[in-house]
Design an enzyme around this catalytic site. Structure first.
Site, PDB file in Angstrom:
ATOM      1  CG  ASP A 129      -3.386   5.578  -0.783  1.00 48.59           C
ATOM      2  OD1 ASP A 129      -3.806   5.764   0.434  1.00 48.59           O
ATOM      3  OD2 ASP A 129      -3.500   6.353  -1.694  1.00 48.59           O
ATOM      4  CG  HIS A 153      -5.902   2.062   9.490  1.00 44.49           C
ATOM      5  ND1 HIS A 153      -5.043   2.117   8.347  1.00 44.49           N
ATOM      6  CD2 HIS A 153      -6.468   3.235   9.923  1.00 44.49           C
ATOM      7  CE1 HIS A 153      -5.295   3.654   7.868  1.00 44.49           C
ATOM      8  NE2 HIS A 153      -6.009   4.270   9.029  1.00 44.49           N
ATOM      9  CG  LEU A 208       9.641 -11.951   2.120  1.00 46.42           C
ATOM     10  CD1 LEU A 208      10.077 -11.440   0.696  1.00 46.42           C
ATOM     11  CD2 LEU A 208       7.976 -12.149   2.231  1.00 46.42           C
TER      12      LEU A 208
END
Length: 244
Positions: A16, A33, A127
């Site tokens: 956020d 962004h 991962l």
């Protein structure tokens, strides 16, 4: 900061603050962004280096479609560019990429890139990176309930035997341990319909840091906070310590 010895296996992050980061600089929200993409890259690298098994990022919620059309369009374009530019690096570093959510809402070209990226990295195990797009926790539970209801309707399942384990098995991320740690950046203190079922026993960590400013040091702060907490799962402190 050195990562603590007690590490979560699975970290989930609500990323956020991209828009506010850009607004503070008097720039378009789309720039925030793009800056956030760099934070994703740094966080993925840091999680892999610290031996975390899975990282789940909340990239685009089912509610984000309500944002201004130009911002949604910019996000879709960013997704496309990221898939084209990042997947090979993820693959080279042993990262397996998976998208979760109602993917059918996206344009066919974007869905095809998602599919190709998942296929390309499917054999990696350094991962597991889960990216939640057009995802909502309530949607996840509803689609699990629908899948079980269909099995009952076909006569393949007795409704009386449905329990938490069966429901959990139909959810996104059913093949993973639930998140041990949820991190939310940007100063808000809520989970915003993210992984509602899976976060039942997660440790929650909130930071005022805006997502584009989140880096390996910020991750280590969150990991240190996690390591300092006692996870009791309904037991007393003495009971949980005896079982450790």
């Amino acid at each position: 900061m050195t990562a603590p010895a007690v590490l979560p296996r699975h970290v989930a992050i609500i990323m956020d603050g991209n828009g506010r980061w850009a607004e503070h600089r008097h720039r378009p929200r789309a720039m925030g962004h793009r800056a956030g993409q760099k934070a994703v890259r740094a966080t993925v690298r840091a999680c892999r280096e610290r031996g975390i098994v899975a990282l789940t990022l909340f990239a685009f919620s089912s509610e984000n479609w309500r944002r201004p059309q130009d911002e949604v369009g910019a996000l879709m374009e960013l997704f496309l560019r990221a898939l084209d530019s990042e997947v090979d690096e993820l693959h080279d570093n042993g990262v397996r990429l998976r998208f979760i959510g109602a993917l059918e809402a996206f344009a066919p070209a974007l869905r095809e890139r998602m599919r190709a990226a998942m296929q390309h990295t499917a054999g990696n195990d350094a991962l597991l990176l889960n990216v939640a797009v057009n995802y909502g926790g309530r949607w996840d539970i509803a689609q699990a309930a629908r899948a079980l209801a269909e099995r009952v309707a076909r006569g393949n399942l007795d409704a009386a035997v449905i329990d938490e384990q069966l429901v959990a098995g139909q959810l996104c991320l059913a093949d993973l341990p639930p998140p041990d740690l949820l991190i939310r950046t940007g100063g808000e203190h809520r989970i915003s319909n993210f992984l509602l079922w899976q976060l039942a026993y997660a440790e929650l960590y909130f930071t005022d840091t805006l997502w584009p400013d989140f880096d390996a040091a910020a991750l280590d702060d969150a990991l240190a906070a996690y390591a300092g907490r006692e996870r009791r799962y309904g037991l007393t402190g003495a009971q949980s310590r005896a079982r450790a």
